[in-house]
Design an enzyme around this catalytic site. Structure first.
Site, PDB file in Angstrom:
ATOM      1  N   LYS A 138       1.261  -1.355  -0.240  1.00  0.00           N
ATOM      2  CA  LYS A 138      -0.160   0.101  -0.452  1.00  0.00           C
ATOM      3  C   LYS A 138       0.831   1.330  -0.361  1.00  0.00           C
ATOM      4  O   LYS A 138       1.811   0.936   0.217  1.00  0.00           O
ATOM      5  CB  LYS A 138      -0.871  -0.065   1.155  1.00  0.00           C
ATOM      6  CG  LYS A 138      -0.630  -0.136   2.509  1.00  0.00           C
ATOM      7  CD  LYS A 138       1.103   0.277   3.378  1.00  0.00           C
ATOM      8  CE  LYS A 138       0.450   1.580   3.664  1.00  0.00           C
ATOM      9  NZ  LYS A 138       1.902   2.658   3.542  1.00  0.00           N
ATOM     10  N   TYR A 224      -4.886   3.598   5.962  1.00  0.00           N
ATOM     11  CA  TYR A 224      -5.244   3.122   7.111  1.00  0.00           C
ATOM     12  C   TYR A 224      -6.913   3.740   7.300  1.00  0.00           C
ATOM     13  O   TYR A 224      -7.495   2.799   7.664  1.00  0.00           O
ATOM     14  CB  TYR A 224      -4.271   2.821   8.097  1.00  0.00           C
ATOM     15  CG  TYR A 224      -3.092   2.107   7.865  1.00  0.00           C
ATOM     16  CD1 TYR A 224      -2.807   0.756   7.949  1.00  0.00           C
ATOM     17  CD2 TYR A 224      -1.848   2.906   7.641  1.00  0.00           C
ATOM     18  CE1 TYR A 224      -2.646   0.078   7.326  1.00  0.00           C
ATOM     19  CE2 TYR A 224      -0.968   1.815   6.797  1.00  0.00           C
ATOM     20  CZ  TYR A 224      -1.813   0.919   7.547  1.00  0.00           C
ATOM     21  OH  TYR A 224       0.163   0.290   6.647  1.00  0.00           O
TER      22      TYR A 224
HETATM   23  P1  NAD Z   1      12.070   1.699   2.228  1.00  0.00           P
HETATM   24  O1  NAD Z   1      12.333   3.483   1.971  1.00  0.00           O
HETATM   25  O2  NAD Z   1      12.859   1.453   3.772  1.00  0.00           O
HETATM   26  O3  NAD Z   1      12.639   0.639   1.150  1.00  0.00           O
HETATM   27  C1  NAD Z   1      12.234   0.731  -0.242  1.00  0.00           C
HETATM   28  C2  NAD Z   1      12.739  -0.082  -0.666  1.00  0.00           C
HETATM   29  O4  NAD Z   1      13.483   0.183  -1.723  1.00  0.00           O
HETATM   30  C3  NAD Z   1      14.965   0.765  -0.560  1.00  0.00           C
HETATM   31  O5  NAD Z   1      15.224  -1.053  -0.305  1.00  0.00           O
HETATM   32  C4  NAD Z   1      15.165   1.500  -1.684  1.00  0.00           C
HETATM   33  O6  NAD Z   1      16.647   0.597  -1.869  1.00  0.00           O
HETATM   34  C5  NAD Z   1      13.780   0.974  -3.020  1.00  0.00           C
HETATM   35  N1  NAD Z   1      14.602   0.987  -4.389  1.00  0.00           N
HETATM   36  C6  NAD Z   1      14.956   0.894  -5.025  1.00  0.00           C
HETATM   37  N2  NAD Z   1      14.522   1.931  -5.967  1.00  0.00           N
HETATM   38  C7  NAD Z   1      14.282   3.485  -5.049  1.00  0.00           C
HETATM   39  C8  NAD Z   1      14.000   4.335  -6.200  1.00  0.00           C
HETATM   40  N3  NAD Z   1      14.324   5.357  -6.815  1.00  0.00           N
HETATM   41  N4  NAD Z   1      14.172   5.377  -4.609  1.00  0.00           N
HETATM   42  C9  NAD Z   1      13.873   5.007  -3.470  1.00  0.00           C
HETATM   43  N5  NAD Z   1      14.354   3.580  -3.032  1.00  0.00           N
HETATM   44  C10 NAD Z   1      14.281   2.619  -3.726  1.00  0.00           C
HETATM   45  O7  NAD Z   1      10.847   1.549   2.334  1.00  0.00           O
HETATM   46  P2  NAD Z   1       9.497   0.584   3.161  1.00  0.00           P
HETATM   47  O8  NAD Z   1       8.848   1.648   4.776  1.00  0.00           O
HETATM   48  O9  NAD Z   1      10.495  -0.238   3.254  1.00  0.00           O
HETATM   49  O10 NAD Z   1       7.957   0.967   2.133  1.00  0.00           O
HETATM   50  C11 NAD Z   1       8.237   0.585   0.995  1.00  0.00           C
HETATM   51  C12 NAD Z   1       6.839   0.253   0.764  1.00  0.00           C
HETATM   52  O11 NAD Z   1       5.720  -0.076   1.686  1.00  0.00           O
HETATM   53  C13 NAD Z   1       5.895   1.272   0.185  1.00  0.00           C
HETATM   54  O12 NAD Z   1       4.864   1.223  -0.117  1.00  0.00           O
HETATM   55  C14 NAD Z   1       5.743   1.299   1.706  1.00  0.00           C
HETATM   56  O13 NAD Z   1       3.771   2.320   1.935  1.00  0.00           O
HETATM   57  C15 NAD Z   1       5.197  -0.003   2.589  1.00  0.00           C
HETATM   58  N6  NAD Z   1       4.852   0.023   3.642  1.00  0.00           N
HETATM   59  C16 NAD Z   1       3.912  -0.905   3.600  1.00  0.00           C
HETATM   60  C17 NAD Z   1       3.724  -0.846   5.717  1.00  0.00           C
HETATM   61  C18 NAD Z   1       2.295  -1.278   6.315  1.00  0.00           C
HETATM   62  O14 NAD Z   1       2.346  -1.562   7.333  1.00  0.00           O
HETATM   63  N7  NAD Z   1       1.690  -2.412   5.503  1.00  0.00           N
HETATM   64  C19 NAD Z   1       4.966  -0.703   6.743  1.00  0.00           C
HETATM   65  C20 NAD Z   1       6.195  -0.073   5.689  1.00  0.00           C
HETATM   66  C21 NAD Z   1       5.931   0.201   4.442  1.00  0.00           C
END
Ligand code: NAD
Length: 367
Positions: A138, A224
């Site tokens: 999401k 949410y």
């Molecule tokens: P994050 O920034 O920690 O991780 C993102 C990942 O994408 C990194 O590993 C990064 O290297 C990679 N990436 C690849 N190309 C990229 C670019 N061009 N720019 C930036 N990063 C790039 O983010 P996250 O918190 O892991 O979030 C990722 C997804 O998961 C989002 O859609 C977020 O909304 C979702 N999320 C969901 C929940 C949940 O409870 N369902 C919780 C946290 C995050």
């Protein structure tokens, strides 16, 4: 950057087995859910950031119907670390250039897209074209048009698509769905809900860039609260009016900080919501004709808690992501739609699109 959702993460460790009572509560709403799996399916996580590393990979150590079979990362050092830590063979490790070769990998049945929002559409569609079933995090995409394209692409490839809506597998949430949708205390007349955290992370992170995130607190956290109102009422909103506030405009130059909205539902319930990157919120309060119920924390994965008519719910917490991924694997094995398909992500995006339109117009906007 790893955001901290203070209201929900503090007692994440407090997991336990799902009690029989909670299973009964959930079952009323799970008629579409699958119950049986025959093959343990391989999942590949795409994007090894905070959520993959902190939640999904650990959750996959407890799944019964699926396991962590592969990874897709642009960082060779992460590939090496994950390979060692989770015993992932070299042949199941991809980068963004080699990603499409996953089509030839029989170990991988499901691709889980855990990337910045602007990349969700591309990787969902590429995964489906590679013949893989998809879970996408999401918010599903930048807007409802993209969501529609993702749904169509998965249908065309005859692959199942699910959104990472872990709360649909969570027993407190299932109880709220039951109380609201089955009108246990009569019609729900009022829902008040908010979700947010105080952003103190990297000012250059993708979450603060509209092109990559689609928006700010509304996209990330407000989704949410929108869902919360929808699943409490079991209805779809028809119109919305929204306002916003920025107290740190230098940080939130490109995205929304705090957004307030009122939603119009066909049943006439009074529904207000708010989202923020500048407030620690995480609650859902419902007033019905003959009773009330609430959750706080309502949306995190660190353990939910709630009250029914001001008395504690006393429902055990579970590992939400384990339940979510196990259910999707079962759905794939049974060739059944997930209870959180792409269409569910699309519904939320339609509301979010209308909220942004209302922020621009200052008026009520149809959804
Ligand atoms: P994050 O920034 O920690 O991780 C993102 C990942 O994408 C990194 O590993 C990064 O290297 C990679 N990436 C690849 N190309 C990229 C670019 N061009 N720019 C930036 N990063 C790039 O983010 P996250 O918190 O892991 O979030 C990722 C997804 O998961 C989002 O859609 C977020 O909304 C979702 N999320 C969901 C929940 C949940 O409870 N369902 C919780 C946290 C995050």
């Amino acid at each position: 950057m790893k955001p901290t959702i203070k209201t929900s993460r503090r007692d994440f460790i407090r997991t336990g087995s799902l009690g029989a009572g909670a299973l009964v509560l959930g079952s009323a709403l799970s008629s579409l859910a699958c119950t049986k799996a025959d093959k343990r399916l391989g999942i590949a996580l795409v994007g090894l950031g905070g959520y993959s590393g902190g939640q999904l990979a650990p959750a996959l150590q407890h799944t019964k119907n699926c396991y962590l079979a592969g990874i897709v990362t642009g960082t060779p050092a992460k590939a090496e670390d994950w390979s060692k830590k989770y015993n992932i063979p070299q042949k199941n490790i991809y980068n963004y250039q080699t990603f499409d070769d996953i089509a030839n990998n029989k170990d991988i049945d499901i691709v889980y897209v855990v990337l910045p929002v602007s990349m969700h559409k591309e990787y969902t569609i590429r995964a489906a074209k590679a013949g893989k079933h998809v879970i996408c995090e999401k918010p599903m995409a930048l807007n409802a048009i993209e969501c529609g394209e993702m749904i169509d692409a998965c249908k065309k490839a005859d692959r199942l698509l699910s959104i990472g809506y872990r709360l649909h597998f969570e027993p407190h949430t299932q109880e709220v769905m039951r109380l609201g949708q089955k009108q246990v205390f009569g019609k729900v007349t009022k829902v008040e809900t908010g979700n947010g955290f105080t952003y103190n992370g990297d000012p250059n992170a993708w979450r603060l860039k509209k092109a990559l995130a689609g928006g700010g607190g509304l996209m990330d956290m407000g989704i949410y609260a929108i869902q919360g109102a929808r699943y409490t009422l079991g209805q779809e909103p028809v119109a919305v009016k929204a306002t916003q506030e920025k107290t740190r405009p230098e940080l939130f130059k490109d995205v929304d900080e705090t957004v307030f909205w009122e939603l119009q539902f066909p049943g006439g319930a009074k529904v207000t919501g708010k989202s923020s990157y500048n407030n620690d919120w995480g609650y859902l309060r419902a007033q019905a004709e003959k009773g009330n119920f609430e959750l706080e924390p309502a949306y995190g994965y660190g353990g939910l808690d709630g009250k029914i008519n001001d008395k504690p719910m006393q429902i055990p917490n579970i590992r939400q992501q384990t339940a979510q991924m196990d259910d999707f694997a079962t759905c794939v094995n049974l060739k059944k739609q997930s209870r959180v398909p792409g269409e569910e992500g699309l519904k939320d995006m339609k509301v979010i699109d209308a909220i942004y339109r209302s922020l621009d117009s200052g008026k009520w906007e149809k959804i």
